[in-house]
Design a protein around this motif. Sequence first.
Motif, mmCIF file in Angstrom:
data_model
loop_
_atom_site.group_PDB
_atom_site.id
_atom_site.type_symbol
_atom_site.label_atom_id
_atom_site.label_comp_id
_atom_site.label_asym_id
_atom_site.label_seq_id
_atom_site.Cartn_x
_atom_site.Cartn_y
_atom_site.Cartn_z
ATOM 1 N N ASP A 206 1.193 -1.200 0.230
ATOM 2 C CA ASP A 206 0.080 0.159 -0.093
ATOM 3 C C ASP A 206 0.900 1.672 -0.446
ATOM 4 O O ASP A 206 1.484 1.169 1.258
ATOM 5 N N GLY A 207 0.447 2.203 -0.540
ATOM 6 C CA GLY A 207 1.316 3.798 -1.022
ATOM 7 C C GLY A 207 2.708 3.649 -2.143
ATOM 8 O O GLY A 207 2.758 4.391 -1.235
ATOM 9 N N SER A 208 2.946 2.123 -2.304
ATOM 10 C CA SER A 208 3.720 1.991 -2.548
ATOM 11 C C SER A 208 3.933 3.262 -3.464
ATOM 12 O O SER A 208 4.826 3.324 -5.023
ATOM 13 N N LYS B 15 1.475 2.618 -7.096
ATOM 14 C CA LYS B 15 1.329 2.035 -8.430
ATOM 15 C C LYS B 15 0.062 2.416 -9.283
ATOM 16 O O LYS B 15 0.459 2.716 -10.448
ATOM 17 N N ARG C 234 -1.902 -5.488 -9.569
ATOM 18 C CA ARG C 234 -2.177 -6.667 -8.829
ATOM 19 C C ARG C 234 -2.669 -7.332 -9.456
ATOM 20 O O ARG C 234 -3.313 -7.355 -10.692
ATOM 21 N N ILE D 11 0.278 7.675 2.583
ATOM 22 C CA ILE D 11 -1.581 7.076 1.927
ATOM 23 C C ILE D 11 -2.381 8.375 3.605
ATOM 24 O O ILE D 11 -3.091 9.077 3.064
ATOM 25 N N ASN E 185 -2.109 11.847 1.879
ATOM 26 C CA ASN E 185 -2.766 12.094 0.977
ATOM 27 C C ASN E 185 -4.159 11.516 0.840
ATOM 28 O O ASN E 185 -4.691 12.368 -0.421
ATOM 29 N N ARG F 9 11.628 7.184 -4.366
ATOM 30 C CA ARG F 9 12.259 7.938 -5.547
ATOM 31 C C ARG F 9 10.857 8.866 -5.467
ATOM 32 O O ARG F 9 9.638 8.491 -5.588
HETATM 33 N N1 LIG Z 1 6.624 8.812 -5.844
HETATM 34 C C1 LIG Z 1 6.245 9.099 -4.848
HETATM 35 N N2 LIG Z 1 6.537 10.077 -3.830
HETATM 36 C C2 LIG Z 1 6.003 10.769 -3.077
HETATM 37 N N3 LIG Z 1 4.651 10.176 -3.015
HETATM 38 C C3 LIG Z 1 4.140 9.641 -3.371
HETATM 39 C C4 LIG Z 1 5.190 8.782 -4.883
HETATM 40 N N4 LIG Z 1 3.832 7.915 -6.238
HETATM 41 C C5 LIG Z 1 2.997 8.419 -5.530
HETATM 42 N N5 LIG Z 1 2.774 9.154 -4.098
HETATM 43 C C6 LIG Z 1 1.954 9.764 -3.155
HETATM 44 O O1 LIG Z 1 1.351 8.440 -2.241
HETATM 45 C C7 LIG Z 1 -0.504 8.254 -1.872
HETATM 46 C C8 LIG Z 1 -0.082 6.819 -2.455
HETATM 47 O O2 LIG Z 1 0.502 6.312 -4.202
HETATM 48 P P1 LIG Z 1 -0.690 5.118 -4.546
HETATM 49 O O3 LIG Z 1 -2.225 5.417 -4.488
HETATM 50 O O4 LIG Z 1 -0.334 5.403 -5.857
HETATM 51 O O5 LIG Z 1 0.002 3.656 -4.233
HETATM 52 P P2 LIG Z 1 -0.253 2.756 -4.707
HETATM 53 O O6 LIG Z 1 0.414 1.647 -4.424
HETATM 54 O O7 LIG Z 1 -1.420 2.048 -5.577
HETATM 55 O O8 LIG Z 1 -1.839 2.068 -3.549
HETATM 56 P P3 LIG Z 1 -2.896 0.966 -2.534
HETATM 57 O O9 LIG Z 1 -2.082 0.207 -2.800
HETATM 58 O O10 LIG Z 1 -2.752 1.673 -1.265
HETATM 59 O O11 LIG Z 1 -3.728 0.724 -3.812
HETATM 60 C C9 LIG Z 1 -0.780 8.325 -3.389
HETATM 61 O O12 LIG Z 1 -1.277 9.734 -2.384
HETATM 62 C C10 LIG Z 1 0.476 9.305 -3.872
HETATM 63 O O13 LIG Z 1 0.149 10.329 -4.544
#
Ligand SMILES: Nc1ncnc2c1ncn2[C@@H]1O[C@H](COP(=O)(O)OP(=O)(O)OP(=O)(O)O)[C@@H](O)[C@H]1O
Length: 212
Positions: free
Chosen positions: A13-15, A17, A97, A147, A150, A190
Amino acid sequence: MTRGLFITLEGPDGSGKSTIAPLVFAMLKDRGYDVILTREPGGVKIAEAIRSIILDPQNTAMDAKTEALLYAAARRQHLIEKIIPALNEGKIVLCERFVDSSLAYQGYGRQIGFDDIWTINKFAIADHMPDLTIYFDIDEKTGLERIRKNRTAIDRLDSESLHFHTLVHEGYKEVLRTFKERIRIVDASRSVDEVKESVFDAIRSFCDQRRS
Ligand SMILES: Nc1ncnc2c1ncn2[C@@H]1O[C@H](COP(=O)(O)OP(=O)(O)OP(=O)(O)O)[C@@H](O)[C@H]1O
Ligand SMILES: [Mg+2]
């Protein structure tokens, strides 16, 4: 007709994707690749309906094995209705996923065990494994902080404890060990631009290698 390429985006989560997927999708399209973007759990009507049951914060009574079976059911429907037809048309399928998420979240996070999750998923997907998986590598605290910073609405899975997310990371480590030939690891800590370029480069080099 040549079969397409099945590419999954994995990571905790929050990586990043969901942030990176549409950017890389647009880059691939701009360069003439025939590509579709989809996600799990969901992607088609029946699977989206299953997704809403899984993510509903009111479903606190959900049993871990029920959840695992729902994910596998949604995965199969998505595969049959959307992924396989697109691959048969020669397209690149970019999917957020897939089975690795269940191995990490249900196998480790919910502690059902890697082998049982693999067994039910083998039933669901048969031999339709991804050709390439991009793993978004990030430590669990950074992912969860992103997460929380944001997002206003937090779903049932986001509100799991840090311990759950630590177990998920352990699960992904097992996935990386088990399927190392299929997976490319990208440093997801990054900037968005840097991660996007790395993901794009990994996909492009894989596609070009396959075509040559
Ligand atoms: N490289 C980054 N640097 C800083 N913030 C980021 C970066 N990538 C994404 N974010 C922020 O982090 C939050 C989580 O990103 P995102 O929703 O793309 O993750 P996810 O991997 O899809 O998570 P999930 O598995 O919960 O769906 C978002 O608010 C996004 O704006
Ligand atoms: Mg996401």
